[in-house]
Design an enzyme around this catalytic site. Structure first.
Site, short mmCIF file in Angstrom:
data_model
loop_
_atom_site.label_atom_id
_atom_site.label_comp_id
_atom_site.label_asym_id
_atom_site.label_seq_id
_atom_site.Cartn_x
_atom_site.Cartn_y
_atom_site.Cartn_z
N ASN A 10 0.85 -1.20 0.00
CA ASN A 10 0.00 0.00 0.00
C ASN A 10 0.89 1.26 0.00
OD1 ASN A 10 -1.45 2.27 1.07
ND2 ASN A 10 -3.04 0.88 1.81
N ASP A 70 -1.46 -3.18 9.98
CA ASP A 70 -2.83 -3.52 9.61
C ASP A 70 -3.71 -2.46 10.24
OD1 ASP A 70 -4.21 -5.67 8.02
OD2 ASP A 70 -5.53 -5.51 9.75
#
Ligand code: IMP
Length: 208
Positions: A10, A70
């Protein structure tokens, strides 16, 4: 060794993690620096489970101490959704704008717009130790997107303390206060406590 690999594909997360850790003296590698990305199924029930799973998989595949993040958005009136499914809220191949659109639709007519971003980070070291830390940031979900910066749900996440959405803040401003900043600051403190780095700022000795 004084380097760690940021275990994510990401781009938004990579940019922010690099910026937040830039004054630690730790050399930050990204997936572009290694041959092959490591694919990990994010099937954990919690942010913590997924972060540990990703960090461990990347460390084992590369032999480099790996840091995974996360994270996601928990909306109070939706019972904490989208939560661990934040990236895939509108489906497995959903874009950020698909997810934002679905969230706004799911919240039509809902007056309680309180939400929090959660970030759980895990650093898997080569000696098998795993160090984890959590950061949260509370805000309000707007009825339509505002701002161009950031990623994910930033354009609809209004921060009462600055009077802006996260997408209206510059990268520097967001990284000074976000859930990710809070998680990484706490991680840095733990690394110092455990003698893995010498100071939380400045010179990073002995990351293994
Ligand atoms: P992960 O890869 O499962 O951790 O997915 C994280 C998802 O949560 C992202 O794709 C975004 O949708 C959302 N998210 C996490 N952190 C942020 C943030 O700082 N701003 C906006 N959205 C975020």
């Amino acid at each position: 060794m004084k380097r760690i690999l940021v275990a994510t594909l990401n781009k938004g997360k990579i940019r922010e993690i690099k910026d937040i850790l830039k004054d630690t003296g730790i050399e930050i590698l990204t997936p572009d620096d290694i041959n092959k990305p490591v694919m990990v199924e994010e099937d954990g029930k919690t942010f913590l489970e997924n972060a540990v799973k990703k960090a461990t998989a990347w460390m084992k595949a590369t032999g480099i101490g790996s840091l995974a993040d996360d994270s996601g958005l928990e909306v109070i009136s939706l019972g904490g959704r989208p939560g661990v499914r934040s990236a895939r809220f509108a489906g497995d191949n959903a874009t950020d704008s698909d997810n934002v659109r679905l969230l706004l639709k799911s919240m039509e007519g809902i007056r309680d717009r309180r939400a929090r971003f959660v970030c759980e980070v895990a650093l898997a070291l080569r000696d098998g130790r795993i160090i984890t830390a959590r950061g949260e940031y509370e805000g309000i979900i707007l009825k339509s997107p505002v701002g161009e910066n950031g990623f994910g749900y930033d354009p609809i996440f209004f921060d009462p303390s600055t009077g802006k959405t996260f997408a209206q803040l510059s990268g520097k401003e967001k990284n000074a206060l976000s859930h990710r900043r809070r998680a990484l600051t706490s991680l840095r403190e733990k690394l110092v406590e455990q003698g893995i780095i010498k100071t939380s700022m400045g010179d990073a000795e002995a990351i293994t």
